[in-house]
Design a protein around this motif. Structure first.
Motif, short mmCIF file in Angstrom:
data_model
loop_
_atom_site.label_atom_id
_atom_site.label_comp_id
_atom_site.label_asym_id
_atom_site.label_seq_id
_atom_site.Cartn_x
_atom_site.Cartn_y
_atom_site.Cartn_z
N THR A 235 1.01 -1.14 -0.10
CA THR A 235 0.50 -0.18 -0.30
C THR A 235 0.51 1.52 0.61
N GLU A 236 0.10 2.44 0.01
CA GLU A 236 1.33 3.79 -0.14
C GLU A 236 2.16 3.93 1.21
N THR A 237 1.27 3.38 2.73
CA THR A 237 2.70 2.96 3.48
C THR A 237 2.82 1.92 3.98
N VAL A 238 2.82 1.01 3.38
CA VAL A 238 3.54 -0.16 4.47
C VAL A 238 3.66 -1.21 3.32
N ALA A 239 4.04 -1.99 3.21
CA ALA A 239 5.10 -3.34 2.73
C ALA A 239 4.90 -4.92 3.27
N HIS A 240 3.32 -5.25 2.82
CA HIS A 240 2.90 -6.49 3.97
C HIS A 240 3.46 -7.52 3.17
N ALA A 241 3.60 -8.76 3.94
CA ALA A 241 4.24 -9.80 4.30
C ALA A 241 3.05 -11.01 3.75
N GLN A 242 2.09 -11.53 3.13
CA GLN A 242 1.06 -11.87 3.43
C GLN A 242 1.60 -13.83 3.18
N TYR A 243 2.65 -14.50 1.97
CA TYR A 243 2.88 -15.28 2.74
C TYR A 243 4.25 -15.38 3.00
N ILE A 244 4.80 -16.22 4.04
CA ILE A 244 6.74 -16.63 4.46
C ILE A 244 6.82 -17.87 3.61
N SER A 245 7.46 -18.26 2.75
CA SER A 245 7.55 -20.17 2.81
C SER A 245 8.97 -19.88 1.88
#
Length: 323
Positions: A235-245
């Protein structure tokens, strides 16, 4: 003063335009994202009008006599106009509860938007929930890096990075979600948790095609083999880790440490926040300590996301709160 309308396709453009101009909306609230799983949910999204102007929206679905601020989304609640004032939000929330009560809805469940996703301070709804005697039903802990502060990565993570370098790993952005799903993600989730990804490979591929600036796949390439990977929702303010594998040998090869060191210190170093997501289980009552420790080893620290339940008849508690 305020009128409520159920979302219909006739509001498609108005809905999306409002999200793009709001102070706390993200691409998850775009109708093209919300409706990829429309077959699983009965949509009950609401638009709040002041005259002809939309001042708030509630992405939602209905199950019996309960409305959820959409169960298919990571976060939700009232999406707000940038200029709206607290007193107006209290009136808006009252109007929403009153509308739901008239529609035979007994309970509204809301999962709040973590503050790191706000473009401006936007916790008016949380205050309104307090006034309406909402019950806190769940609290998740997010591991978040604030990139405005110095980041100190733990020595054990750096050992993993060194192993990745020694193994000749490279990180690349890929569009082959199917390969990551089949070779790494699905086997890992099945073997360790007896679970499956929230999104199928087909769904995430379609979503990434619709939102190429927001949904990205990064993999660790080991001579053509996927050693590790992750999906980032940006998003404009956040990099969000949705899946980690990663493969079972990640401790020996350093693949996952190598991947996240690159993402945190290089690719997303200028993003305001890096959000590793939650490490909770059982509705927030259990903490996966090993997972939380790994995230914190990169310098992440804790923020919370709250979940509330409010009775719609409690709209009467929002009378006479302004002095």
């Amino acid at each position: 003063m305020y009128t409520i309308e159920r979302y219909s396709v006739s509001y498609y453009n108005e809905w999306n335009n409002f999200v793009s101009r709001s102070k706390n909306g993200t691409f998850l609230f775009h109708r093209d994202f919300m409706e990829y799983h429309s077959d699983r949910f009965t949509d009950f999204s609401l638009l709040v009008f002041e005259g002809q102007k939309i001042v708030a929206q509630l992405p939602a679905n209905r199950v019996g006599n309960t409305v959820f601020s959409h169960k298919g989304l990571t976060y939700g609640g009232l999406i707000l106009n940038q200029k709206i004032k607290l007193s107006a939000v209290l009136e808006v929330f009252k109007a929403v509860l009153q509308y739901l009560d008239a529609e035979g809805v007994v309970t509204l469940n809301i999962k709040t938007i973590p503050v790191v996703y706000h473009l401006q301070p936007a916790q008016e709804m949380e205050y309104a929930l307090f006034l309406a005697n909402a019950k806190l039903t769940r609290r998740d802990s997010l591991a978040v890096i604030d990139n405005s502060l110095p980041i100190k990565i733990a020595a054990n993570r750096m050992e993993g990075v060194k192993k990745g370098i020694a193994n000749g790993f490279t990180v690349i952005q890929s569009h082959d979600f199917e390969a990551f799903w089949q070779q790494v993600l699905i086997p890992n989730l099945q073997n360790r948790h007896g679970a499956a990804p929230v999104h199928s490979a087909e769904e995430i591929t379609k979503l990434a095609a619709r939102f190429p600036d927001n949904i990205k796949l990064f993999i660790v390439n080991n001579n053509g083999h996927i050693a590790a990977g992750t999906v980032i929702f940006e998003t404009e303010t956040v990099a969000h880790a949705q899946y980690i594998s990663a493969g079972d040998d990640k401790g020996l090869t350093g693949s996952l440490d190598f991947l996240y060191h690159y993402l945190v210190t290089e690719h997303y170093a200028n993003k305001k926040y890096f959000d590793f997501g939650i490490s909770n289980e059982e509705q927030g009552r259990k903490l996966n300590n090993g997972l939380a420790f790994w995230k914190e080893s990169f310098g992440a620290r804790t923020m919370v996301q709250d979940f509330y339940e409010v009775q719609t008849v409690n709209y009467i508690l929002l009378d006479n709160v302004l002095v």
